[in-house]
Scaffold this motif. Sequence first.
Motif, PDB file in Angstrom:
ATOM      1  N   ARG A  54      25.113 -34.621   5.344  1.00 25.96           N
ATOM      2  CA  ARG A  54      25.188 -33.344   6.055  1.00 25.96           C
ATOM      3  C   ARG A  54      24.137 -33.315   7.172  1.00 25.96           C
ATOM      4  O   ARG A  54      23.121 -33.974   7.037  1.00 25.96           O
ATOM      5  CB  ARG A  54      24.915 -32.193   5.074  1.00 25.96           C
ATOM      6  CG  ARG A  54      25.961 -32.072   3.999  1.00 25.96           C
ATOM      7  CD  ARG A  54      25.587 -30.976   3.031  1.00 25.96           C
ATOM      8  NE  ARG A  54      25.698 -29.687   3.666  1.00 25.96           N
ATOM      9  CZ  ARG A  54      24.755 -28.728   3.590  1.00 25.96           C
ATOM     10  NH1 ARG A  54      23.633 -28.922   2.924  1.00 25.96           N
ATOM     11  NH2 ARG A  54      24.924 -27.568   4.170  1.00 25.96           N
ATOM     12  N   PRO A  55      24.319 -32.555   8.240  1.00 29.72           N
ATOM     13  CA  PRO A  55      25.442 -31.653   8.496  1.00 29.72           C
ATOM     14  C   PRO A  55      26.694 -32.391   8.996  1.00 29.72           C
ATOM     15  O   PRO A  55      26.570 -33.321   9.791  1.00 29.72           O
ATOM     16  CB  PRO A  55      24.891 -30.752   9.601  1.00 29.72           C
ATOM     17  CG  PRO A  55      23.907 -31.615  10.328  1.00 29.72           C
ATOM     18  CD  PRO A  55      23.299 -32.516   9.302  1.00 29.72           C
ATOM     19  N   PHE A  56      27.876 -31.974   8.530  1.00 33.74           N
ATOM     20  CA  PHE A  56      29.125 -32.552   9.012  1.00 33.74           C
ATOM     21  C   PHE A  56      29.657 -31.747  10.204  1.00 33.74           C
ATOM     22  O   PHE A  56      30.034 -32.307  11.212  1.00 33.74           O
ATOM     23  CB  PHE A  56      30.184 -32.533   7.900  1.00 33.74           C
ATOM     24  CG  PHE A  56      29.797 -33.361   6.711  1.00 33.74           C
ATOM     25  CD1 PHE A  56      29.692 -34.752   6.807  1.00 33.74           C
ATOM     26  CD2 PHE A  56      29.526 -32.769   5.495  1.00 33.74           C
ATOM     27  CE1 PHE A  56      29.333 -35.516   5.715  1.00 33.74           C
ATOM     28  CE2 PHE A  56      29.165 -33.532   4.400  1.00 33.74           C
ATOM     29  CZ  PHE A  56      29.062 -34.907   4.502  1.00 33.74           C
ATOM     30  N   LEU A  57      29.678 -30.430  10.049  1.00 34.32           N
ATOM     31  CA  LEU A  57      30.300 -29.571  11.066  1.00 34.32           C
ATOM     32  C   LEU A  57      29.234 -28.982  11.987  1.00 34.32           C
ATOM     33  O   LEU A  57      28.062 -28.898  11.607  1.00 34.32           O
ATOM     34  CB  LEU A  57      31.032 -28.417  10.368  1.00 34.32           C
ATOM     35  CG  LEU A  57      32.168 -28.859   9.449  1.00 34.32           C
ATOM     36  CD1 LEU A  57      32.589 -27.719   8.527  1.00 34.32           C
ATOM     37  CD2 LEU A  57      33.356 -29.327  10.275  1.00 34.32           C
ATOM     38  N   PRO A  58      29.656 -28.563  13.206  1.00 34.13           N
ATOM     39  CA  PRO A  58      28.680 -27.870  14.058  1.00 34.13           C
ATOM     40  C   PRO A  58      28.277 -26.547  13.426  1.00 34.13           C
ATOM     41  O   PRO A  58      28.927 -26.066  12.506  1.00 34.13           O
ATOM     42  CB  PRO A  58      29.445 -27.642  15.363  1.00 34.13           C
ATOM     43  CG  PRO A  58      30.875 -27.728  15.000  1.00 34.13           C
ATOM     44  CD  PRO A  58      30.979 -28.618  13.809  1.00 34.13           C
ATOM     45  N   ARG A  59      27.194 -25.954  13.924  1.00 25.68           N
ATOM     46  CA  ARG A  59      26.693 -24.688  13.397  1.00 25.68           C
ATOM     47  C   ARG A  59      26.741 -23.615  14.488  1.00 25.68           C
ATOM     48  O   ARG A  59      26.643 -23.925  15.683  1.00 25.68           O
ATOM     49  CB  ARG A  59      25.237 -24.846  12.919  1.00 25.68           C
ATOM     50  CG  ARG A  59      25.040 -25.912  11.841  1.00 25.68           C
ATOM     51  CD  ARG A  59      25.774 -25.554  10.565  1.00 25.68           C
ATOM     52  NE  ARG A  59      25.318 -26.293   9.408  1.00 25.68           N
ATOM     53  CZ  ARG A  59      26.038 -27.207   8.753  1.00 25.68           C
ATOM     54  NH1 ARG A  59      27.246 -27.522   9.170  1.00 25.68           N
ATOM     55  NH2 ARG A  59      25.550 -27.790   7.669  1.00 25.68           N
ATOM     56  N   ALA A  60      26.849 -22.347  14.059  1.00 26.37           N
ATOM     57  CA  ALA A  60      26.975 -21.220  15.006  1.00 26.37           C
ATOM     58  C   ALA A  60      25.600 -20.665  15.389  1.00 26.37           C
ATOM     59  O   ALA A  60      24.764 -20.437  14.500  1.00 26.37           O
ATOM     60  CB  ALA A  60      27.802 -20.111  14.364  1.00 26.37           C
ATOM     61  N   PHE A  61      25.386 -20.410  16.682  1.00 27.43           N
ATOM     62  CA  PHE A  61      24.117 -19.820  17.159  1.00 27.43           C
ATOM     63  C   PHE A  61      24.375 -18.834  18.290  1.00 27.43           C
ATOM     64  O   PHE A  61      25.104 -19.138  19.235  1.00 27.43           O
ATOM     65  CB  PHE A  61      23.152 -20.914  17.635  1.00 27.43           C
ATOM     66  CG  PHE A  61      22.779 -21.838  16.516  1.00 27.43           C
ATOM     67  CD1 PHE A  61      21.794 -21.476  15.613  1.00 27.43           C
ATOM     68  CD2 PHE A  61      23.476 -23.014  16.324  1.00 27.43           C
ATOM     69  CE1 PHE A  61      21.493 -22.299  14.530  1.00 27.43           C
ATOM     70  CE2 PHE A  61      23.177 -23.836  15.243  1.00 27.43           C
ATOM     71  CZ  PHE A  61      22.189 -23.483  14.343  1.00 27.43           C
ATOM     72  N   SER A  62      23.739 -17.674  18.181  1.00 21.64           N
ATOM     73  CA  SER A  62      23.827 -16.656  19.231  1.00 21.64           C
ATOM     74  C   SER A  62      23.052 -17.129  20.445  1.00 21.64           C
ATOM     75  O   SER A  62      21.970 -17.703  20.299  1.00 21.64           O
ATOM     76  CB  SER A  62      23.158 -15.359  18.771  1.00 21.64           C
ATOM     77  OG  SER A  62      23.653 -14.957  17.534  1.00 21.64           O
ATOM     78  N   VAL A  63      23.552 -16.824  21.602  1.00 17.70           N
ATOM     79  CA  VAL A  63      22.771 -17.117  22.804  1.00 17.70           C
ATOM     80  C   VAL A  63      21.728 -16.011  22.941  1.00 17.70           C
ATOM     81  O   VAL A  63      22.037 -14.830  22.817  1.00 17.70           O
ATOM     82  CB  VAL A  63      23.673 -17.261  24.055  1.00 17.70           C
ATOM     83  CG1 VAL A  63      24.468 -16.009  24.346  1.00 17.70           C
ATOM     84  CG2 VAL A  63      22.842 -17.653  25.266  1.00 17.70           C
ATOM     85  N   ALA A  64      20.462 -16.421  23.134  1.00 15.71           N
ATOM     86  CA  ALA A  64      19.371 -15.455  23.180  1.00 15.71           C
ATOM     87  C   ALA A  64      19.013 -15.077  24.622  1.00 15.71           C
ATOM     88  O   ALA A  64      18.578 -13.965  24.878  1.00 15.71           O
ATOM     89  CB  ALA A  64      18.135 -16.013  22.477  1.00 15.71           C
ATOM     90  N   GLU A  65      19.162 -15.998  25.532  1.00 16.75           N
ATOM     91  CA  GLU A  65      18.909 -15.728  26.953  1.00 16.75           C
ATOM     92  C   GLU A  65      19.742 -16.700  27.763  1.00 16.75           C
ATOM     93  O   GLU A  65      20.126 -17.770  27.258  1.00 16.75           O
ATOM     94  CB  GLU A  65      17.421 -15.906  27.320  1.00 16.75           C
ATOM     95  CG  GLU A  65      16.659 -14.597  27.511  1.00 16.75           C
ATOM     96  CD  GLU A  65      17.239 -13.680  28.590  1.00 16.75           C
ATOM     97  OE1 GLU A  65      18.130 -14.099  29.359  1.00 16.75           O
ATOM     98  OE2 GLU A  65      16.805 -12.522  28.676  1.00 16.75           O
ATOM     99  N   THR A  66      19.992 -16.333  29.005  1.00 14.18           N
ATOM    100  CA  THR A  66      20.749 -17.225  29.887  1.00 14.18           C
ATOM    101  C   THR A  66      20.390 -16.903  31.325  1.00 14.18           C
ATOM    102  O   THR A  66      19.971 -15.778  31.610  1.00 14.18           O
ATOM    103  CB  THR A  66      22.258 -17.062  29.660  1.00 14.18           C
ATOM    104  OG1 THR A  66      22.956 -17.945  30.520  1.00 14.18           O
ATOM    105  CG2 THR A  66      22.728 -15.636  29.919  1.00 14.18           C
ATOM    106  N   ASP A  67      20.541 -17.876  32.200  1.00 10.40           N
ATOM    107  CA  ASP A  67      20.240 -17.654  33.607  1.00 10.40           C
ATOM    108  C   ASP A  67      20.989 -18.703  34.422  1.00 10.40           C
ATOM    109  O   ASP A  67      21.187 -19.827  33.941  1.00 10.40           O
ATOM    110  CB  ASP A  67      18.729 -17.803  33.845  1.00 10.40           C
ATOM    111  CG  ASP A  67      18.248 -16.863  34.924  1.00 10.40           C
ATOM    112  OD1 ASP A  67      19.101 -16.224  35.571  1.00 10.40           O
ATOM    113  OD2 ASP A  67      17.025 -16.769  35.117  1.00 10.40           O
TER     114      ASP A  67
END
Length: 267
Positions: A54-67
């Motif tokens: 593991r890990p086999f699958l991707p994991r989910a993450f919120s975007v915290a900032e972007t530019d």
Amino acid sequence: MTAPFGRRACEVTDSRASGGYRVFSLLDAEGPEPLPGQFYMLATQDHWEERGQRPFLPRAFSVAETDAVEGGIRLDFLIEGIGPGTDRLCELEPGERVWVNGPLGNSFSEPKKLSEGAAGAILVGGGIGIAPLALLRRRFSERNVPARVLLGFRDEAHSGGLDDLFRCCEVGLASDDGHIGHHGYVTDLLSTMLEGDDAQSAAVYACGPPQMLDAVASLCSGRNVAHELAMESPMACGFGACFGCAVPKPGGGYIRLCVDGPVVRGG
Ligand SMILES: Cc1cc2nc3c(=O)[nH]c(=O)nc-3n(C[C@H](O)[C@H](O)[C@H](O)COP(=O)(O)OP(=O)(O)OC[C@H]3O[C@@H](n4cnc5c(N)ncnc54)[C@H](O)[C@@H]3O)c2cc1C
Ligand code: FES
């Protein structure tokens, strides 16, 4: 905002400790600029799914900032290492590459869309759940929507992101162990804030552990305050195919949190 088809490799441009968490930045040369609340499925290009581990699958993450930056869009993520996937992402170094699929899911609504009388916003974050509220706060500020921010942490080891993501705004803080701010739950601060006569002039936006979201929902429902919650459930695909993220709806049936959420309206 819809994700381009398939996954793409993005370069890590920065990675640093932020209290007990880590912040890393990716340069996304192709993707559209995400909306607050949207998330990405991430997996590192190297040392992921190796030797049948593991890990086999991707994991989910919120975007915290972007530019918007030279060469594309910068995406910042706030990560807490709690298992093989998050630990690997915490080890990232500039120059490495990460497989990215996103932006996925829906976004938060403007206060006026939630309730006609809501002119402002109260943002309530707990632990790593503060991540999507950073981008939400900035978007509200750009649109002149007044927003107050309340953040809570369990203890010093399980806190971070303040200096990186919330340095230019006033934040009400709480901690379970009293190491910072109010000694108690962040929902105590929310409860006090909602005691005023103008409670219904704001909409509440929350992201954090399930118990915190339950408490926020119950406080807001009890005072008739419009609210939206960014929720989590384990996600395998992130785009509606596997039904791994299904959560029950009040009144029966299910929603897939990756396509019908992660932001859900109170009630
Ligand atoms: C929409 C969304 C946004 C997220 N945003 C962030 C973020 O910004 N920063 C961050 O650090 N984390 C975030 N997470 C949580 C993150 O995806 C999980 O912590 C991660 O998948 C754990 O993977 P792992 O391999 O490290 O640990 P695992 O070994 O896979 O999991 C460790 C433990 O956490 C539980 N778990 C795993 N994923 C979830 C989940 N999604 N919900 C509830 N319990 C879970 C497992 O059952 C296990 O007990 C988000 C999750 C979702 C669904
Ligand atoms: S994560 Fe596969 S359907 Fe939601």
